[in-house]
Scaffold this active site. Structure first.
Site, PDB file in Angstrom:
ATOM      1  N   LEU A 197      -5.678   3.542  -3.196  1.00  0.00           N
ATOM      2  CA  LEU A 197      -5.468   4.684  -2.296  1.00  0.00           C
ATOM      3  C   LEU A 197      -4.380   5.615  -2.788  1.00  0.00           C
ATOM      4  O   LEU A 197      -4.531   6.829  -2.755  1.00  0.00           O
ATOM      5  CB  LEU A 197      -5.109   4.163  -0.908  1.00  0.00           C
ATOM      6  CG  LEU A 197      -6.270   4.106   0.046  1.00  0.00           C
ATOM      7  CD1 LEU A 197      -5.823   3.514   1.357  1.00  0.00           C
ATOM      8  CD2 LEU A 197      -6.824   5.507   0.253  1.00  0.00           C
ATOM      9  N   ALA A 198      -3.283   5.039  -3.256  1.00  0.00           N
ATOM     10  CA  ALA A 198      -2.178   5.890  -3.700  1.00  0.00           C
ATOM     11  C   ALA A 198      -2.579   6.632  -4.977  1.00  0.00           C
ATOM     12  O   ALA A 198      -2.453   7.860  -5.056  1.00  0.00           O
ATOM     13  CB  ALA A 198      -0.928   5.047  -3.927  1.00  0.00           C
ATOM     14  N   GLY A 199      -3.071   5.904  -5.951  1.00  0.00           N
ATOM     15  CA  GLY A 199      -3.392   6.506  -7.245  1.00  0.00           C
ATOM     16  C   GLY A 199      -4.506   7.530  -7.151  1.00  0.00           C
ATOM     17  O   GLY A 199      -4.396   8.647  -7.674  1.00  0.00           O
ATOM     18  N   GLY A 201      -3.720   3.437 -12.042  1.00  0.00           N
ATOM     19  CA  GLY A 201      -4.131   2.834 -10.777  1.00  0.00           C
ATOM     20  C   GLY A 201      -4.970   3.820  -9.982  1.00  0.00           C
ATOM     21  O   GLY A 201      -4.678   5.022  -9.947  1.00  0.00           O
ATOM     22  N   HIS A 224       0.990 -13.545   4.634  1.00  0.00           N
ATOM     23  CA  HIS A 224       0.115 -13.249   5.770  1.00  0.00           C
ATOM     24  C   HIS A 224      -0.233 -14.538   6.496  1.00  0.00           C
ATOM     25  O   HIS A 224      -0.612 -15.514   5.871  1.00  0.00           O
ATOM     26  CB  HIS A 224      -1.166 -12.564   5.265  1.00  0.00           C
ATOM     27  CG  HIS A 224      -1.878 -11.813   6.327  1.00  0.00           C
ATOM     28  ND1 HIS A 224      -2.551 -12.445   7.337  1.00  0.00           N
ATOM     29  CD2 HIS A 224      -2.004 -10.485   6.554  1.00  0.00           C
ATOM     30  CE1 HIS A 224      -3.065 -11.525   8.140  1.00  0.00           C
ATOM     31  NE2 HIS A 224      -2.744 -10.324   7.680  1.00  0.00           N
ATOM     32  N   SER A 271       0.385  -0.284   5.377  1.00  0.00           N
ATOM     33  CA  SER A 271       0.279  -0.207   3.918  1.00  0.00           C
ATOM     34  C   SER A 271      -0.717   0.865   3.495  1.00  0.00           C
ATOM     35  O   SER A 271      -0.455   1.640   2.584  1.00  0.00           O
ATOM     36  CB  SER A 271      -0.110  -1.556   3.329  1.00  0.00           C
ATOM     37  OG  SER A 271      -1.395  -1.919   3.752  1.00  0.00           O
ATOM     38  N   LEU A 272      -1.860   0.935   4.186  1.00  0.00           N
ATOM     39  CA  LEU A 272      -2.816   2.001   3.879  1.00  0.00           C
ATOM     40  C   LEU A 272      -2.142   3.346   4.090  1.00  0.00           C
ATOM     41  O   LEU A 272      -2.298   4.281   3.311  1.00  0.00           O
ATOM     42  CB  LEU A 272      -4.054   1.887   4.774  1.00  0.00           C
ATOM     43  CG  LEU A 272      -4.973   0.693   4.526  1.00  0.00           C
ATOM     44  CD1 LEU A 272      -6.123   0.695   5.526  1.00  0.00           C
ATOM     45  CD2 LEU A 272      -5.527   0.718   3.113  1.00  0.00           C
ATOM     46  N   ARG A 327       4.130 -10.845  11.454  1.00  0.00           N
ATOM     47  CA  ARG A 327       3.585 -11.686  10.394  1.00  0.00           C
ATOM     48  C   ARG A 327       4.579 -12.679   9.822  1.00  0.00           C
ATOM     49  O   ARG A 327       4.269 -13.858   9.643  1.00  0.00           O
ATOM     50  CB  ARG A 327       3.087 -10.798   9.258  1.00  0.00           C
ATOM     51  CG  ARG A 327       1.837 -10.062   9.642  1.00  0.00           C
ATOM     52  CD  ARG A 327       1.394  -9.147   8.529  1.00  0.00           C
ATOM     53  NE  ARG A 327       0.150  -8.485   8.923  1.00  0.00           N
ATOM     54  CZ  ARG A 327      -0.479  -7.582   8.203  1.00  0.00           C
ATOM     55  NH1 ARG A 327       0.004  -7.228   7.031  1.00  0.00           N
ATOM     56  NH2 ARG A 327      -1.588  -7.040   8.629  1.00  0.00           N
ATOM     57  N   SER A 353      -8.811 -11.112   9.234  1.00  0.00           N
ATOM     58  CA  SER A 353      -8.045 -10.049   9.887  1.00  0.00           C
ATOM     59  C   SER A 353      -7.091 -10.609  10.936  1.00  0.00           C
ATOM     60  O   SER A 353      -7.415 -11.515  11.696  1.00  0.00           O
ATOM     61  CB  SER A 353      -8.979  -9.054  10.550  1.00  0.00           C
ATOM     62  OG  SER A 353      -8.219  -8.186  11.351  1.00  0.00           O
TER      63      SER A 353
END
Lengths: 640, 247, 221
Positions: A45-47, A42, A268, A442-443, A332, A286
């Site tokens: 962002l994390a990977g 992956g 969402h 999450s980001l 949400r 958004s």
């Protein structure tokens, strides 16, 4: 028999735990790092951030993604922003407050220590992103700007217009490409992980398929990091990318990694509704639109008039009515559920009666069209592109859509799964968000896991692996895994049934939406389980995959992913059925307060449900990780 | 509505491709262009034929993975719109639509409409970053960047890396792609330090990969889904020339 | 080898030589405007001016730069065109990419080739004869280039050939002028607007200026 699972939370006061951990964790000296290989699956962002950070430290990284470039991972689509505790606005923010907001937003179903660490590391992320050249919104003076987001009372969200995810991802992608150039990262784009390889109980490599050639490859390493994101795509219609999948997680799960809280999916509230049976995805609008838009439905059932023809007194601004203090800005899960409630009452709007109105006419009247255009112009344009409707003239139609998986692989404080040497980071783990994730977290979690946590915790594991030779991919474990993968692919190809994987996926998604989506009931879940059984059986016999396995074949890719969904979906239903309470995104109809709000049961269910594979999808073993709240007192979440 | 499709089919890089005709009878105006291709693929699969391979992922216009030539225009007739965001309501009943892959020497065809754009990653790898390791960053507000500078840098940074600029350029130049990164980072104080080296390395890499040069026809900006300005290319030239003159 | 291989460097050379040629165009036009004076005055004045140009050492030096510029500009364009052809790969079956740009921007090579062909004729008919051929002397004892020019432009087809060539040059300038500034790195939006405007004014005025001369001579002299 359930295993005992330990979260390995460090000693000390909540605010000292991470420092204590870092002070005492084992390290690998610089000259030893180049001897150690790490596979990162992956490149979101994390990977990407983990791969880049570890490569910078000197480890040898193999980075995999199924997309044609690491930059396309779905982190790219996050719009709103990223939260961080900088307190630049002097509005009373603190690490503790951010921790508390996140824990409360998650309905008190996450681990205190992890959630606190998320808040604690958030500030450095902004520093890092700025240093990488991420163009965050700025004041004229040159200082960073913030905005506020749902579920909190401070302004701690940093943003790059409506493309924060893209900009953060490009930052980590560029860092990754820099390491590739320096020879520390080997990049395998258009590769999909199809199995995890264990040797002596430790994660030692993966089997991957080169999607462009169909070739099956063996890759060995000293540790494996899964950063493969969420699996909301299991609902078929979702805000996720078409390729998002659960396969890496699920195959690791079948090799022994526990899956925690798999049924917790955030829906969402502001995506575009389905417009026809061919629809492949639901585009997210958004959440910031809810700052100025008012949500309503007609008071009459099956209203035939168009929105503009319905007089003010015949409109029901149900969010404002039910939640006067938060109104249209309710969190949400609550906003989504309220929309579903209205749609179920036959008050939905649009051709398929599956949407609610998001109306800007009041805001336009109050502030003028110019200001609204300045704030949301790009979203209005996007809306017009997709629907052909001018939202300045008539209200938008929006509907809830599957979005984020709070559940995922169970990990301890080190972000290591129950398989030694297998780490899960970002949305792929069951994470810090409890039963509901706050917007713009999450980001943050993906970055913090990748930049600041994994680089420390993985060393704690790797320190004992320095003496271990490079993994030999001729080991029988690789051969067996490869054979199984190959056999499964051949099985798909040779079935020659009549329905494509996508058709099965649509049907599965519909079952999940109806019965394991926004609201769940014992009866519904039981019937879903039996429907899934039947569908899975049919999938084994009637699947149609054209083409062959030794070539690029997108239908074959889908077949593997849907095959995993067929099993994971059942686990989701079992998980939802097991949890006889409502919390966050998990709403069981049987467990609600008198006014229809989620009713938690802290006596019985203050635990994370970590499920263990037991040979087949219908009989997973439940392991419980009790959630102990030492520093906060769980309360009834109220946004009224 | 009825759509007459002419789709490029090509088995692999080494074989010749050709246009194949397909007729879709029940195309809905609300469909996206890619959903129309999904419909075609379902039909082909049911007939036992190989579906058309095409690139796509997020389907909301940001990942940059989709991209085909539609009636001879990258991403189709609607400006600043990716293929996935294009909807069938922009076509008429009975229309003939030609679908071809992006073509450039640096973008070899993998199969059908799918091309290999990894050359774009290679350009970034040559220098499209600020060389900062995790952990080195100073406090974010210690680097002041005015609102205008940040917005201007963002305008450059918005590139989604789809390659429509290359497909549109008569010379298959990747100048718009490379320059958007070069100028984004050159516009920011933290990126200025290595802007000379970055420009030289990226420009040279771009050439080595077989992309053509820019002749300022400005077509790339017109067809760019993100409307990236051609002035980025001028800034790339400036950074490059400055670097060469200094040396 | 960077100056041979690298396309930006080659483009820089094209831009600089192009801009020098633009500068020359102005000078050349200013000189030629003398042709519009009354015939007798024009003959003496123009021939004197031509004599001055071919004997002044500084002008001579500049003229070498001019020849070199034309050569470099031409050779580079060929080199870059070949390179671009290689880069662009196979062509599209249906190609509507031209909606996104001006035809003259895409056809600079074609326009340039036509201009080059014109230059060959132009050099042969005037420069070569003046330098190496035999010309009668005017009353002041200078070579009568004026007479040659006037004689040449008595043919309508020749005037038309010139007119077309000037038009081709005009379009070449319309793109080339601003493009040269972009290539050497002018990226400020405001200055680019100004340069684009100047480019249009320049291209139009050069076209009109060079247009007027042959027609004037054909009609009036």
């Amino acid at each position: 028999m359930a295993k005992k699972i330990y979260a390995n939370i460090p000693e000390g006061d909540l605010k000292d735990k991470w420092s204590n951990y870092k002070a005492h964790a084992k390290l690998v000296s610089p000259n030893n790092r180049k001897k150690l290989d790490i596979i990162v699956v992956g490149t979101g962002l994390a990977g990407a951030s983990a791969a880049a950070s570890l490569a910078e430290m000197g480890y040898k990284i193999k980075s995999f993604c199924f997309q044609d470039s690491p930059r396309r991972a779905h982190s790219v689509a996050a719009q709103g922003g990223v939260n961080a505790m900088k307190n630049y606005q002097n509005d009373g923010d603190s690490v503790y407050r951010m921790f508390y907001d996140t824990l409360k937003g998650g309905d008190f179903r996450s681990r205190e220590a992890n959630t606190y660490r998320l808040a604690e590391c958030s500030a450095s992320l902004i520093d890092q992103a700025v240093a990488q050249g991420v163009p965050f919104g700025r004041e004229y003076s040159g200082y960073l700007r913030n905005r506020s987001f749902g579920g909190v009372q401070v302004s701690r969200t940093f943003y790059s217009r409506g493309q924060t995810g893209q900009q953060l991802l490009l930052g980590s992608y560029q860092a990754l490409m820099r390491q590739k150039e320096q020879g520390n990262v080997q990049l395998f784009a258009r590769h999909e992980m199809l199995d995890l390889v264990l040797i002596d109980g430790k994660a030692k490599g993966i089997i991957a398929r080169n999607l462009d050639t169909g070739k099956i490859e063996r890759h060995g390493a000293h540790a494996v990091i899964l950063a493969t994101g969420g699996f909301g795509k299991i609902y078929y219609l979702s805000t996720l990318a078409m390729g998002c999948n659960a396969s890496a997680l699920w195959r690791a799960h079948k090799k022994g990694a526990l899956m925690a809280n798999p049924s917790w999916t955030q829906v969402h509230p502001t995506s575009l509704p389905q417009s026809g049976p061919y629809q492949s995805k639901l585009t997210l609008m958004s959440e910031s639109l809810r700052n100025d838009g008012r949500i309503w439905v007609p008071q009459l059932k099956n209203e035939q008039r168009s929105a503009v023809e319905i007089p003010e007194e015949e409109r029901d601004y149900y969010l404002e009515r039910k939640y006067p203090s938060f109104g249209n800005l309710a969190p949400r899960d609550i906003a989504s559920r309220a929309a579903k409630e209205q749609i179920d009452k036959e008050k939905g709007v649009g051709a398929l009666k599956n949407a609610v109105y998001l109306d800007f006419s009041h805001a336009i009247k109050e502030y003028g069209q110019e200001l609204i255009a300045e704030r949301y112009g790009n979203l209005f344009n996007m809306y017009q592109k997709i629907t052909g409707i001018d939202a300045y003239k008539e209200p938008m139609k929006i509907s809830p859509s599957a979005h984020f998986s709070m559940g995922g692989l169970w990990v301890d404080y080190d972000l290591m799964t129950t398989i030694p040497g297998l780490f899960a980071i970002g949305e792929a783990n069951f994470s810090d968000h409890g039963a509901n994730r706050l917007g713009a977290n999450s980001l943050l979690q993906a970055c913090v896991d990748g930049y600041y946590i994994t680089p420390y915790t993985i060393q704690n594991y790797l320190a004992d692996q320095i003496q271990v030779e490079k993994t030999d991919t001729n080991h029988p474990a690789f051969a067996t895994a490869e054979k199984q993968v190959q056999e499964q692919l051949n099985r798909f190809i040779n079935q020659k049934g009549t329905r494509t994987a996508e058709e099965f996926h649509r049907e599965l998604g519909k079952i999940l939406y109806d019965k394991c989506g926004l609201s769940r009931s014992e009866e519904g879940l039981k019937s879903a389980i039996s429907q899934i059984h039947n569908l899975r059986e049919e999938y084994k016999k009637n699947l149609l995959v054209p083409g062959d396995a030794e070539d690029i074949n997108s239908e074959l890719e889908k077949a593997g992913r849907v095959s995993d969904y067929m099993e994971l979906s059942e686990l989701m239903c079992i998980d939802a059925l097991n949890r006889n309470e409502s919390c966050g995104a998990h709403f069981r109809e049987e467990y609600q307060t008198e006014d229809g709000e989620a009713q938690r049961d802290d006596e019985e269910f203050a635990y994370s449900a970590a499920w263990e594979w037991n040979g087949e999808a219908s009989s997973p073993i439940l392991n419980k990780e009790p959630l102990e709240f030492e520093y906060v007192q769980p309360t009834q979440r109220s946004y009224k | 509505m009825k759509i007459d499709l002419k789709v490029w089919r090509q088995k692999n890089q080494n074989t010749k491709g050709h246009l194949e005709s397909y007729v879709l009878e029940e195309v809905d105006a609300e469909m996206s262009f890619l959903e129309m291709l999904d419909m075609l693929n379902l039909k082909l699969a049911k007939q036992g034929e190989r579906p058309v391979e095409f690139d796509h992922d997020c389907r909301e216009g940001i990942c940059g993975q989709c991209g085909v030539m539609i009636n001879g225009i990258a991403h189709g007739p609607i400006k600043n719109t990716t293929t996935c965001q294009l909807h069938m309501r922009y076509f008429k009943d009975g229309d003939t639509i030609y679908v071809e892959p992006f073509k450039a020497k640096a973008f070899p065809v993998i199969r059908d409409l799918k091309v290999d754009r990894s050359a774009l990653d290679d350009i970034i790898a040559a220098g499209g970053y600020i060389s900062v390791n995790t952990g080195q960053a100073p406090e974010a507000n210690s680097i002041l960047i005015s609102h205008e500078e940040a917005e201007s840098a963002f305008d450059s940074a918005a590139c989604i890396g789809c390659g429509a600029c290359v497909a549109t350029c008569k010379n298959a130049s990747a100048a718009l792609f490379a320059s958007s990164k070069i100028s984004q980072l050159a516009k920011l104080p933290q990126g200025k330090k290595e802007s000379s080296k970055r420009a030289v390395d990226m420009v040279n890499r771009m050439e080595d990969l077989g992309f053509g040069h820019c002749t300022n026809t400005e077509a790339c900006q017109v067809e760019c889904p993100q409307d990236i300005s051609v002035l980025n290319i001028a800034q790339m030239n400036y950074e490059y020339n400055k670097a060469k003159l200094k040396k | 080898m960077w100056f041979i291989k690298n396309a930006i460097t080659r483009k820089n050379l094209m831009a600089l030589t192009g801009l020098f040629l633009c500068f020359f165009l102005i000078i050349h036009l200013l000189g030629n405007l003398q042709l519009l004076m009354p015939p007798n005055e024009a003959r003496l004045q123009y021939n004197l001016y031509s004599d001055f140009l071919s004997n002044n050492i500084l002008v001579k030096l500049i003229s070498y730069v001019l020849y070199a510029s034309i050569l470099v500009h031409t050779i580079d364009s060929i080199y870059l065109s070949i390179k671009a052809k290689k880069a662009s790969g196979s062509s599209y079956v249906v190609d509507k990419r031209n909606r996104a740009s001006k035809w003259y921007s895409r056809q600079m090579m074609l326009l340039g080739t036509l201009i080059f062909a014109f230059l060959v004729i132009h050099f042969k008919d005037f420069w070569f004869i003046y330098k190496f051929g035999t010309l009668p002397m005017d009353s002041a004892g200078n070579k009568d280039l004026y007479g040659l020019v006037v004689a040449s432009f008595q043919d309508l087809w020749y005037v038309i050939l010139y007119a077309i060539s000037i038009l081709v040059l005009g379009f070449h300038l319309l793109h080339g002028f601003f493009s040269a500034f972009r290539t050497i790195g002018l990226y400020n939006p405001k200055y680019n607007r100004i340069v684009k405007l100047i480019g249009v004014i320049f291209a139009v005025s050069m076209t009109i200026g060079y247009f007027v001369i042959p027609f004037y001579i054909y009609l009036n002299v």
